[in-house]
Design a protein around this motif. Structure first.
Motif, PDB file in Angstrom:
ATOM      1  N   THR A   1       0.829  -1.207   0.000  1.00  0.00           N
ATOM      2  CA  THR A   1       0.000   0.000   0.000  1.00  0.00           C
ATOM      3  C   THR A   1       0.861   1.253   0.000  1.00  0.00           C
ATOM      4  OG1 THR A   1      -1.808  -1.150   1.145  1.00  0.00           O
ATOM      5  CG2 THR A   1      -1.790   1.258   1.262  1.00  0.00           C
ATOM      6  N   ILE A   2       1.947   1.242   0.779  1.00  0.00           N
ATOM      7  CA  ILE A   2       2.856   2.395   0.805  1.00  0.00           C
ATOM      8  C   ILE A   2       3.459   2.626  -0.581  1.00  0.00           C
ATOM      9  CG2 ILE A   2       5.047   3.252   1.726  1.00  0.00           C
ATOM     10  CD1 ILE A   2       4.343   1.888   4.364  1.00  0.00           C
ATOM     11  N   ILE A   3       3.879   1.551  -1.237  1.00  0.00           N
ATOM     12  CA  ILE A   3       4.462   1.686  -2.573  1.00  0.00           C
ATOM     13  C   ILE A   3       3.439   2.265  -3.546  1.00  0.00           C
ATOM     14  CG2 ILE A   3       5.440   0.422  -4.527  1.00  0.00           C
ATOM     15  CD1 ILE A   3       7.352   0.707  -2.172  1.00  0.00           C
ATOM     16  N   LYS A   4       2.213   1.789  -3.498  1.00  0.00           N
ATOM     17  CA  LYS A   4       1.174   2.299  -4.395  1.00  0.00           C
ATOM     18  C   LYS A   4       0.894   3.774  -4.138  1.00  0.00           C
ATOM     19  CE  LYS A   4      -1.107  -2.170  -5.017  1.00  0.00           C
ATOM     20  NZ  LYS A   4      -2.297  -2.980  -4.691  1.00  0.00           N
ATOM     21  N   LEU A   5       0.916   4.183  -2.875  1.00  0.00           N
ATOM     22  CA  LEU A   5       0.707   5.593  -2.567  1.00  0.00           C
ATOM     23  C   LEU A   5       1.845   6.450  -3.116  1.00  0.00           C
ATOM     24  CD1 LEU A   5      -0.560   5.419   1.135  1.00  0.00           C
ATOM     25  CD2 LEU A   5      -1.918   5.917  -0.895  1.00  0.00           C
ATOM     26  N   LEU A   6       3.074   5.972  -2.954  1.00  0.00           N
ATOM     27  CA  LEU A   6       4.222   6.733  -3.456  1.00  0.00           C
ATOM     28  C   LEU A   6       4.193   6.841  -4.977  1.00  0.00           C
ATOM     29  CD1 LEU A   6       7.086   5.329  -1.186  1.00  0.00           C
ATOM     30  CD2 LEU A   6       5.959   7.550  -1.009  1.00  0.00           C
ATOM     31  N   CYS A   7       3.646   5.817  -5.647  1.00  0.00           N
ATOM     32  CA  CYS A   7       3.578   5.814  -7.107  1.00  0.00           C
ATOM     33  C   CYS A   7       2.295   6.455  -7.634  1.00  0.00           C
ATOM     34  CB  CYS A   7       3.687   4.384  -7.632  1.00  0.00           C
ATOM     35  SG  CYS A   7       5.279   3.622  -7.358  1.00  0.00           S
ATOM     36  N   ARG A   8       1.469   6.985  -6.751  1.00  0.00           N
ATOM     37  CA  ARG A   8       0.218   7.643  -7.120  1.00  0.00           C
ATOM     38  C   ARG A   8      -0.764   6.692  -7.798  1.00  0.00           C
ATOM     39  NH1 ARG A   8       2.946  12.337 -10.508  1.00  0.00           N
ATOM     40  NH2 ARG A   8       4.204  10.538 -11.043  1.00  0.00           N
ATOM     41  N   LEU A   9      -0.642   5.393  -7.509  1.00  0.00           N
ATOM     42  CA  LEU A   9      -1.612   4.421  -7.983  1.00  0.00           C
ATOM     43  C   LEU A   9      -2.796   4.330  -7.036  1.00  0.00           C
ATOM     44  CD1 LEU A   9       0.749   1.568  -9.188  1.00  0.00           C
ATOM     45  CD2 LEU A   9      -0.367   3.328 -10.557  1.00  0.00           C
ATOM     46  N   SER A  10      -2.670   4.960  -5.894  1.00  0.00           N
ATOM     47  CA  SER A  10      -3.731   5.015  -4.903  1.00  0.00           C
ATOM     48  C   SER A  10      -3.592   6.335  -4.155  1.00  0.00           C
ATOM     49  CB  SER A  10      -3.623   3.829  -3.933  1.00  0.00           C
ATOM     50  OG  SER A  10      -4.668   3.835  -2.985  1.00  0.00           O
ATOM     51  N   SER A  11      -4.669   6.788  -3.559  1.00  0.00           N
ATOM     52  CA  SER A  11      -4.652   8.042  -2.802  1.00  0.00           C
ATOM     53  C   SER A  11      -4.910   7.750  -1.331  1.00  0.00           C
ATOM     54  CB  SER A  11      -5.721   9.008  -3.322  1.00  0.00           C
ATOM     55  OG  SER A  11      -5.489   9.343  -4.667  1.00  0.00           O
ATOM     56  N   PRO A  12      -4.277   8.495  -0.430  1.00  0.00           N
ATOM     57  CA  PRO A  12      -4.528   8.276   0.996  1.00  0.00           C
ATOM     58  C   PRO A  12      -5.963   8.632   1.361  1.00  0.00           C
ATOM     59  CG  PRO A  12      -3.150  10.219   0.660  1.00  0.00           C
ATOM     60  CD  PRO A  12      -3.282   9.559  -0.660  1.00  0.00           C
ATOM     61  N   SER A  13      -6.518   7.902   2.319  1.00  0.00           N
ATOM     62  CA  SER A  13      -7.857   8.226   2.819  1.00  0.00           C
ATOM     63  C   SER A  13      -7.829   9.513   3.623  1.00  0.00           C
ATOM     64  CB  SER A  13      -8.388   7.063   3.683  1.00  0.00           C
ATOM     65  OG  SER A  13      -8.432   5.863   2.934  1.00  0.00           O
ATOM     66  N   THR A  14      -6.742   9.721   4.359  1.00  0.00           N
ATOM     67  CA  THR A  14      -6.510  10.981   5.060  1.00  0.00           C
ATOM     68  C   THR A  14      -5.034  11.319   4.945  1.00  0.00           C
ATOM     69  OG1 THR A  14      -6.011   9.958   7.205  1.00  0.00           O
ATOM     70  CG2 THR A  14      -8.328  10.460   6.744  1.00  0.00           C
ATOM     71  N   GLY A  15      -4.706  12.572   5.141  1.00  0.00           N
ATOM     72  CA  GLY A  15      -3.314  12.986   5.178  1.00  0.00           C
ATOM     73  C   GLY A  15      -2.782  13.387   3.817  1.00  0.00           C
ATOM     74  N   GLU A  16      -1.462  13.582   3.767  1.00  0.00           N
ATOM     75  CA  GLU A  16      -0.832  14.140   2.585  1.00  0.00           C
ATOM     76  C   GLU A  16       0.573  13.565   2.423  1.00  0.00           C
ATOM     77  OE1 GLU A  16      -0.944  18.548   0.868  1.00  0.00           O
ATOM     78  OE2 GLU A  16       0.355  18.390   2.614  1.00  0.00           O
TER      79      GLU A  16
ATOM     80  N   MET B   1      11.115   9.105 -11.348  1.00  0.00           N
ATOM     81  CA  MET B   1      10.881   7.922 -10.532  1.00  0.00           C
ATOM     82  C   MET B   1      10.731   6.701 -11.422  1.00  0.00           C
ATOM     83  SD  MET B   1       8.127   9.169  -7.628  1.00  0.00           S
ATOM     84  CE  MET B   1       7.778   7.448  -7.210  1.00  0.00           C
ATOM     85  N   ALA B   2      11.164   5.560 -10.912  1.00  0.00           N
ATOM     86  CA  ALA B   2      10.911   4.273 -11.552  1.00  0.00           C
ATOM     87  C   ALA B   2      10.358   3.344 -10.475  1.00  0.00           C
ATOM     88  CB  ALA B   2      12.185   3.696 -12.160  1.00  0.00           C
ATOM     89  N   ALA B   3       9.633   2.314 -10.897  1.00  0.00           N
ATOM     90  CA  ALA B   3       8.977   1.445  -9.917  1.00  0.00           C
ATOM     91  C   ALA B   3       9.070  -0.013 -10.341  1.00  0.00           C
ATOM     92  CB  ALA B   3       7.519   1.849  -9.744  1.00  0.00           C
ATOM     93  N   VAL B   4       9.158  -0.879  -9.327  1.00  0.00           N
ATOM     94  CA  VAL B   4       9.079  -2.328  -9.506  1.00  0.00           C
ATOM     95  C   VAL B   4       7.993  -2.809  -8.548  1.00  0.00           C
ATOM     96  CG1 VAL B   4      10.260  -4.540  -9.265  1.00  0.00           C
ATOM     97  CG2 VAL B   4      11.508  -2.554 -10.133  1.00  0.00           C
ATOM     98  N   PHE B   5       6.976  -3.476  -9.083  1.00  0.00           N
ATOM     99  CA  PHE B   5       5.854  -3.896  -8.256  1.00  0.00           C
ATOM    100  C   PHE B   5       5.954  -5.377  -7.897  1.00  0.00           C
ATOM    101  CE2 PHE B   5       4.307  -0.277 -10.756  1.00  0.00           C
ATOM    102  CZ  PHE B   5       4.015   0.583  -9.711  1.00  0.00           C
ATOM    103  N   GLU B   6       5.203  -5.768  -6.868  1.00  0.00           N
ATOM    104  CA  GLU B   6       5.292  -7.136  -6.348  1.00  0.00           C
ATOM    105  C   GLU B   6       4.979  -8.170  -7.426  1.00  0.00           C
ATOM    106  OE1 GLU B   6       3.621  -9.799  -2.597  1.00  0.00           O
ATOM    107  OE2 GLU B   6       2.662  -7.901  -3.094  1.00  0.00           O
ATOM    108  N   ASP B   7       3.949  -7.926  -8.199  1.00  0.00           N
ATOM    109  CA  ASP B   7       3.593  -8.840  -9.286  1.00  0.00           C
ATOM    110  C   ASP B   7       4.198  -8.309 -10.581  1.00  0.00           C
ATOM    111  OD1 ASP B   7       2.516 -10.606 -11.051  1.00  0.00           O
ATOM    112  OD2 ASP B   7       0.431 -10.317 -10.463  1.00  0.00           O
TER     113      ASP B   7
END
Length: 296
Positions: free
Chosen positions: A63-78, A89-95
């Motif tokens: 979930t943290i990785i997805k938030l950092l990659c903007r694939l998800s948005s936090p429910s609260t906070g910034e 940025m570059a990313a490697v995902f679990e799958d």
């Protein structure tokens, strides 16, 4: 709520904005229906360093990785980024999902931002290091999990991104490929680039990480800042019962244990710290760690 650029000033402002060399999470929570995965995270990830996040399955690492990659948005906070970092940025995902009808080579070209392999010496070097030559022209749907993982790593690392975020990047790799990955991470750190990686593999936590966090119960705990691979560690943990103490005593990564009442002081080589922390997390003792330090 959401993602915002960081302040461009030289230090933190009165509003709590981060320094330009940090990614800052402020009161970040993430809920999926009735389940709270992240609960009010307040943490600064230093750039120009390697940060590892470990913890049990389902704790919120992905979930943290997805938030950092903007694939998800936090429910609260910034989440606040330094100016321009999100464009490098570059990313490697679990799958390691690939385009199934494209070849391994074509996937690397697309996922890396349309590099031209024939003109890129880093591409040729990484393909050789990860032994991908024999499968470059094969469709991705025919590749094994480990081969697909290597393709995603090459695609992410061949770019000279300032920040690489990775979720369980060593899953599916053999020992040779893990060693290659660790050397590449060390080289990236030497170039002043940044890595944020999750994992339960000691390749991440015990070898390449400078900063280590564990996530449990929706919270991040800063275990220790790992300055180098040299020296030894000393860790103090409160254990619940005789069975838990036996788990610690039976752990091959804990070589020197002193018991005082309900606390155990564990000492050992610095490179054994990562695997030991994983064992403690697996039996729910992360919250019972009182002190971790590197000693000579």
């Amino acid at each position: 709520m959401g993602v915002a650029p960081a302040d461009s000033g030289a230090g933190p402002s009165d509003s709590g904005r981060p320094r330009p060399y940090q990614i800052s999470l402020r009161n970040v929570s993430k809920r999926y229906r009735s389940k709270t995965v992240l609960n009010g995270l307040d943490v600064d990830f230093d750039l120009n360093s390697t940060t590892a996040i470990t913890g049990p399955n389902g704790a919120g690492k992905s979930t943290i990785i997805k938030l950092l990659c903007r694939l998800s948005s936090p429910s609260t906070g910034e989440i606040r980024f330094p100016d321009g970092l999100q464009n490098s940025m570059a990313a490697v995902f679990e799958d390691p999902n690939l385009y199934p009808h494209l070849t391994a080579r074509q996937n690397i070209e697309v996922l890396s931002g349309n590099i031209h392999p024939d003109d890129n010496p880093r591409y040729r070097e990484f393909v050789e290091l990860y032994e991908l030559g024999p499968v470059l022209r094969k469709p991705a749907r025919t590749l094994s999990f480990g081969q697909r993982r290597k393709v995603t790593l090459v695609a992410a690392l061949v770019r000279r991104s300032q920040l690489v975020v990775m979720d369980e990047p060593t899953n599916g790799l053999d020992e040779s490929a893990r060693a290659t990955f660790a050397r590449q991470c060390e080289a990236m750190r030497g170039d002043g680039r940044s890595i944020i990686a999750t994992g339960q593999d000691h390749t991440i936590l015990g070898v390449i990480a400078e900063h280590a966090y564990v996530i449990e119960g929706g919270k991040l705990s800063n275990l220790v800042e790992l300055a180098s691979n040299s020296g030894n560690y000393r860790l103090v943990v409160t254990y619940r019962d005789a069975a838990t103490l036996k788990t610690i005593e039976d752990c091959s990564w804990a070589q020197n244990i002193e018991v005082h009442g309900e606390k155990a002081t564990v000492k050992g080589p610095r490179t054994h710290l990562g695997p030991l922390l994983e064992v403690l997390a697996s039996v729910g003792l992360t919250g019972s760690i009182h002190n971790v330090e590197i000693i000579e």
